[in-house]
Design an enzyme around this catalytic site. Structure first.
Site, PDB file in Angstrom:
ATOM      1  N   ASP A 195       4.607  72.672 -27.783  1.00 50.94           N
ATOM      2  CA  ASP A 195       4.213  71.807 -28.899  1.00 50.94           C
ATOM      3  C   ASP A 195       3.713  70.500 -28.284  1.00 50.94           C
ATOM      4  O   ASP A 195       4.495  69.729 -27.726  1.00 50.94           O
ATOM      5  CB  ASP A 195       5.409  71.587 -29.835  1.00 50.94           C
ATOM      6  CG  ASP A 195       5.030  70.792 -31.085  1.00 50.94           C
ATOM      7  OD1 ASP A 195       4.077  69.982 -31.017  1.00 50.94           O
ATOM      8  OD2 ASP A 195       5.702  70.965 -32.121  1.00 50.94           O
ATOM      9  N   LYS A 204      -0.775  64.838 -37.549  1.00 56.72           N
ATOM     10  CA  LYS A 204      -0.378  63.605 -36.852  1.00 56.72           C
ATOM     11  C   LYS A 204      -1.612  62.960 -36.193  1.00 56.72           C
ATOM     12  O   LYS A 204      -2.536  62.618 -36.891  1.00 56.72           O
ATOM     13  CB  LYS A 204       0.732  63.939 -35.856  1.00 56.72           C
ATOM     14  CG  LYS A 204       1.851  64.833 -36.436  1.00 56.72           C
ATOM     15  CD  LYS A 204       2.674  64.156 -37.508  1.00 56.72           C
ATOM     16  CE  LYS A 204       3.585  65.120 -38.268  1.00 56.72           C
ATOM     17  NZ  LYS A 204       4.505  65.888 -37.436  1.00 56.72           N
ATOM     18  N   ARG A 247     -10.409  83.782 -46.618  1.00 58.76           N
ATOM     19  CA  ARG A 247      -9.137  83.974 -45.899  1.00 58.76           C
ATOM     20  C   ARG A 247      -9.322  84.871 -44.679  1.00 58.76           C
ATOM     21  O   ARG A 247      -8.665  84.701 -43.660  1.00 58.76           O
ATOM     22  CB  ARG A 247      -8.052  84.523 -46.837  1.00 58.76           C
ATOM     23  CG  ARG A 247      -6.741  84.824 -46.132  1.00 58.76           C
ATOM     24  CD  ARG A 247      -5.548  84.947 -47.069  1.00 58.76           C
ATOM     25  NE  ARG A 247      -5.786  85.813 -48.205  1.00 58.76           N
ATOM     26  CZ  ARG A 247      -5.899  87.139 -48.144  1.00 58.76           C
ATOM     27  NH1 ARG A 247      -5.796  87.775 -46.996  1.00 58.76           N
ATOM     28  NH2 ARG A 247      -6.141  87.846 -49.239  1.00 58.76           N
ATOM     29  N   TYR A 289      11.467  69.453 -32.918  1.00 65.00           N
ATOM     30  CA  TYR A 289      11.087  69.132 -34.287  1.00 65.00           C
ATOM     31  C   TYR A 289      12.003  69.831 -35.294  1.00 65.00           C
ATOM     32  O   TYR A 289      12.276  71.031 -35.192  1.00 65.00           O
ATOM     33  CB  TYR A 289       9.625  69.521 -34.526  1.00 65.00           C
ATOM     34  CG  TYR A 289       9.175  69.190 -35.914  1.00 65.00           C
ATOM     35  CD1 TYR A 289       9.153  67.878 -36.358  1.00 65.00           C
ATOM     36  CD2 TYR A 289       8.811  70.183 -36.805  1.00 65.00           C
ATOM     37  CE1 TYR A 289       8.768  67.568 -37.643  1.00 65.00           C
ATOM     38  CE2 TYR A 289       8.423  69.881 -38.107  1.00 65.00           C
ATOM     39  CZ  TYR A 289       8.406  68.567 -38.511  1.00 65.00           C
ATOM     40  OH  TYR A 289       8.041  68.268 -39.792  1.00 65.00           O
TER      41      TYR A 289
HETATM   42  C1  PLP Z   1       5.185  67.060 -37.636  1.00 65.17           C
HETATM   43  C2  PLP Z   1       5.456  67.960 -36.501  1.00 65.17           C
HETATM   44  C3  PLP Z   1       5.352  69.347 -36.652  1.00 65.17           C
HETATM   45  C4  PLP Z   1       5.076  70.007 -37.990  1.00 65.17           C
HETATM   46  O1  PLP Z   1       3.787  69.751 -38.440  1.00 65.17           O
HETATM   47  P1  PLP Z   1       3.368  69.785 -40.019  1.00 65.17           P
HETATM   48  O2  PLP Z   1       1.909  69.543 -39.948  1.00 65.17           O
HETATM   49  O3  PLP Z   1       4.160  68.714 -40.690  1.00 65.17           O
HETATM   50  O4  PLP Z   1       3.722  71.124 -40.539  1.00 65.17           O
HETATM   51  C5  PLP Z   1       5.574  70.132 -35.540  1.00 65.17           C
HETATM   52  N1  PLP Z   1       5.884  69.593 -34.350  1.00 65.17           N
HETATM   53  C6  PLP Z   1       5.999  68.263 -34.174  1.00 65.17           C
HETATM   54  C7  PLP Z   1       6.358  67.730 -32.830  1.00 65.17           C
HETATM   55  C8  PLP Z   1       5.796  67.401 -35.242  1.00 65.17           C
HETATM   56  O5  PLP Z   1       5.935  66.083 -35.067  1.00 65.17           O
END
Ligand code: PLP
Length: 385
Positions: free
Chosen positions: A177, A202, A53, A105
């Site tokens: 993001d 993703k 960690r 999101y």
């Molecule tokens: C899915 C998503 C997140 C969150 O990610 P996780 O891996 O599910 O925690 C944040 N921002 C966007 C634009 C997303 O599509």
């Protein structure tokens, strides 16, 4: 690690070659999965990993090395995209003003709302990010400006360079993001942003088999602060997840190329469909921010939206497709679709709006599936004579 490569290599080549560990005879080509929480203590005159960690595992470092290179700033991996986002927000002092786009999101909205409700952890200001004047006015009072471009799910774009210039002039920082664009289509640090985050769950992972988050930063001191958040917050990535994400990233360019070409073709065909339903895709000339997309991004991406007349028809459409999976999430080799307004915090999204993430299937199979399902549900809608 001695895997540094000359930057003259193109991104497709760097995706394949970086994060390989030591280039020595007898070593595996891939950094192996090291399943360890603890390591033998170094001698008093040595340095070495002790606890995963705090000190990480070889797999975290391999993935971070690749992301450093892709986004152009030191990277930190977290257990999920939301863990990465939470770590960035936790760097802010109590009561800091965060400007956040109305369309963003759903997890981010939930996190901010919870923090604001719990005695003002943050002072959250929502703006319509497509209204540049409103956004620039809000930026003047902000500590952090959160940008999502293209946004989830309405595919709104923000002029990252303009916002960053205004934010920095006002003493605010900017986090982007970049999940929808992927590091291939947009690099926010190069547009002036301070922080970029990805849900590697993703497109970077790309196979719908892991949860992982990444942050890359301009200032190396921020890397130290985020590493400290991970150490004491405990949102550490799994070694297997890092291995799989790196393996997925090897083919990111191939997957994005194919998916983006198909997304463009499907968007054009859906827009030309006699039903005349609204189609959202930054690559279409009638997208309200098409010119910004062309200027800011190297491609319009792999996600589009189709707005059916109401929630019932949209649900029927989602349940009718067979090649495309009716499932949440995006960026996988498999195409997925979902009616987004059914999620909490998405009341601003039109009830019939379906978000479609395009994968790597043949475009004609995707078109037959989507157009067949559309014709079927619209046909059932009109009473037969
Ligand atoms: C899915 C998503 C997140 C969150 O990610 P996780 O891996 O599910 O925690 C944040 N921002 C966007 C634009 C997303 O599509």
């Amino acid at each position: 690690m001695d895997t540094e490569q000359p930057h003259s290599l193109r991104v497709e080549t760097r995706l394949v070659g970086l994060g390989r560990g030591q280039h020595r005879a007898g070593q595996p080509l891939n950094v192996p999965v090291v399943l360890a929480s603890t390591f033998r203590a170094p001698g008093s005159s040595e340095v070495g990993r002790e606890y995963a960690r705090d000190d990480g595992t070889p797999g975290w470092e391999a993935l971070e090395e690749l992301v450093d290179d892709l986004e152009g700033g030191p990277a930190v991996a977290f257990s999920s995209g939301m863990a990465a986002i939470a770590a960035v927000l936790e760097l802010l002092p109590v009561g800091a003003r965060v400007v956040v786009p109305q369309d963003s999101y759903t997890g981010l909205r939930g996190l901010l709302a919870d923090g604001a409700a719990a005695g003002g952890r943050w002072d959250v200001v929502e703006v319509d990010a497509t209204d540049t004047d409103a956004l620039l006015a809000a930026v003047a009072e902000a500590d952090l400006v959160w940008v999502e471009s293209p946004s989830n799910p309405l595919l709104h774009l923000v002029d990252i360079e303009a916002v960053t210039r205004a934010a920095h002039a006002a003493g605010a920082r900017v986090a982007v993001d970049n999940t929808f664009a992927t590091p291939l289509l947009q690099n926010p640090l190069q547009l002036g942003a301070d922080v970029v985050v990805h849900s590697a769950t993703k497109a970077i992972g790309g196979h719908s088999d892991l949860l992982l988050g990444l942050v890359a930063v301009r200032d190396p001191a921020d890397r130290e602060r985020l590493t400290r958040r991970r150490e004491v917050g405990g949102a550490t990535p799994g070694s297997l997840e890092c291995y799989l994400a790196l393996r997925g990233a090897r083919t990111l360019a191939l997957r994005v190329e194919r998916a983006q070409a198909s997304a463009g073709e499907l968007a054009r065909r859906l827009a030309a469909h006699p039903a005349g339903l609204p189609v959202g895709y930054p690559g279409l000339p009638d997208h309200p921010q098409h010119a910004l997309a062309v200027r800011q991004m190297r491609g319009p991406g792999i996600v589009l939206t189709l707005e059916l007349p109401d929630a019932r028809l949209a649900d029927a459409f989602c349940e009718r497709v067979t090649v495309v999976a009716h499932a949440t999430s995006l960026g996988g080799v498999e195409s997925t679709l979902e009616r987004r307004a059914k999620l909490p915090g998405q009341e601003h999204v039109p009830a019939g709006l379906v978000r479609i993430s395009v994968g790597c299937e043949h475009v004609e199979d995707l078109w037959a599936d989507l157009s067949g399902a559309l014709d079927a549900v619209l046909g059932e809608q009109t009473p037969r004579h």
